[in-house]
Scaffold this motif. Structure first.
Motif, PDB file in Angstrom:
ATOM      1  N   LYS A 143      -2.935  10.175   2.228  1.00  0.00           N
ATOM      2  CA  LYS A 143      -3.666   9.626   1.090  1.00  0.00           C
ATOM      3  C   LYS A 143      -3.134   8.217   0.898  1.00  0.00           C
ATOM      4  CE  LYS A 143      -2.477  10.791  -3.044  1.00  0.00           C
ATOM      5  NZ  LYS A 143      -2.228  11.539  -4.291  1.00  0.00           N
ATOM      6  N   CYS A 144      -4.034   7.266   0.679  1.00  0.00           N
ATOM      7  CA  CYS A 144      -3.662   5.861   0.594  1.00  0.00           C
ATOM      8  C   CYS A 144      -4.045   5.320  -0.766  1.00  0.00           C
ATOM      9  CB  CYS A 144      -4.368   5.077   1.699  1.00  0.00           C
ATOM     10  SG  CYS A 144      -4.030   3.334   1.687  1.00  0.00           S
ATOM     11  N   GLU A 145      -3.114   4.607  -1.419  1.00  0.00           N
ATOM     12  CA  GLU A 145      -3.362   3.957  -2.702  1.00  0.00           C
ATOM     13  C   GLU A 145      -3.020   2.488  -2.561  1.00  0.00           C
ATOM     14  OE1 GLU A 145      -0.810   5.945  -5.393  1.00  0.00           O
ATOM     15  OE2 GLU A 145      -1.699   7.902  -5.031  1.00  0.00           O
ATOM     16  N   GLU A 184       6.024   3.040   0.599  1.00  0.00           N
ATOM     17  CA  GLU A 184       5.316   1.829   0.231  1.00  0.00           C
ATOM     18  C   GLU A 184       5.478   0.831   1.367  1.00  0.00           C
ATOM     19  OE1 GLU A 184       5.846  -1.135  -3.409  1.00  0.00           O
ATOM     20  OE2 GLU A 184       5.406   0.942  -3.999  1.00  0.00           O
ATOM     21  N   THR A 239       6.103   9.947   0.037  1.00  0.00           N
ATOM     22  CA  THR A 239       5.369   8.702  -0.181  1.00  0.00           C
ATOM     23  C   THR A 239       6.223   7.514   0.241  1.00  0.00           C
ATOM     24  OG1 THR A 239       4.225   9.675  -2.053  1.00  0.00           O
ATOM     25  CG2 THR A 239       4.184   7.290  -1.905  1.00  0.00           C
ATOM     26  N   VAL A 272       0.856  -1.169   0.000  1.00  0.00           N
ATOM     27  CA  VAL A 272       0.000   0.000   0.000  1.00  0.00           C
ATOM     28  C   VAL A 272       0.903   1.233   0.000  1.00  0.00           C
ATOM     29  CG1 VAL A 272      -0.253  -0.011   2.518  1.00  0.00           C
ATOM     30  CG2 VAL A 272      -1.950   1.117   1.137  1.00  0.00           C
ATOM     31  N   ARG A 273       0.576   2.207  -0.834  1.00  0.00           N
ATOM     32  CA  ARG A 273       1.353   3.448  -0.917  1.00  0.00           C
ATOM     33  C   ARG A 273       0.653   4.503  -0.079  1.00  0.00           C
ATOM     34  NH1 ARG A 273       3.938   4.664  -6.632  1.00  0.00           N
ATOM     35  NH2 ARG A 273       4.479   6.422  -5.335  1.00  0.00           N
ATOM     36  N   THR A 282       0.866   8.533   1.307  1.00  0.00           N
ATOM     37  CA  THR A 282       1.461   9.847   1.059  1.00  0.00           C
ATOM     38  C   THR A 282       0.944  10.820   2.105  1.00  0.00           C
ATOM     39  OG1 THR A 282       1.463   9.391  -1.301  1.00  0.00           O
ATOM     40  CG2 THR A 282       1.750  11.672  -0.649  1.00  0.00           C
TER      41      THR A 282
END
Length: 98
Positions: free
Chosen positions: A95-97, A76, A74, A44-45, A47
């Motif tokens: 913020k999560c990606e 990971e 950011t 999961v990235r 930021t």
């Protein structure tokens, strides 16, 4: 009377030979293995999108625990329940990606 209290304090403060040489048992090591997310390689990235000024101390510590240092930094991370909990705690800052 005062001498008796002093003698009691000295006795209480001293350890017996067994107590002085006895050591605590080592803590049990967690060897259950990696979590399911770590095995599958899910990442999961995360930021940092807002600054930390004016936030709670525990939230600042959580952001540092995630490895974030400055705005727009950011990282990971492995997608584990503990990381998810940290992200949920400071969701207004990051913020999560997936």
């Amino acid at each position: 009377m005062a001498e008796k209290k002093m003698a009691e304090r000295k006795i209480v403060g001293k350890k017996t030979a067994d107590e002085a040489t006895a050591r605590k048992a080592p803590a049990a090591k967690v060897t259950a293995g990696k979590s399911e997310a770590a095995k599958s390689g899910k990442k999961v990235r995360v930021t940092l999108v807002r600054g930390l000024i004016g936030t709670r101390e525990s939230h600042r510590a959580t952001v540092r625990g995630l490895g974030l240092r400055r705005i727009n930094h950011t990282v990971e991370l492995e997608d584990t329940p503990s990381v998810r909990g940290m992200i949920n705690k400071v969701n207004y800052l990051v913020k999560c990606e997936a």
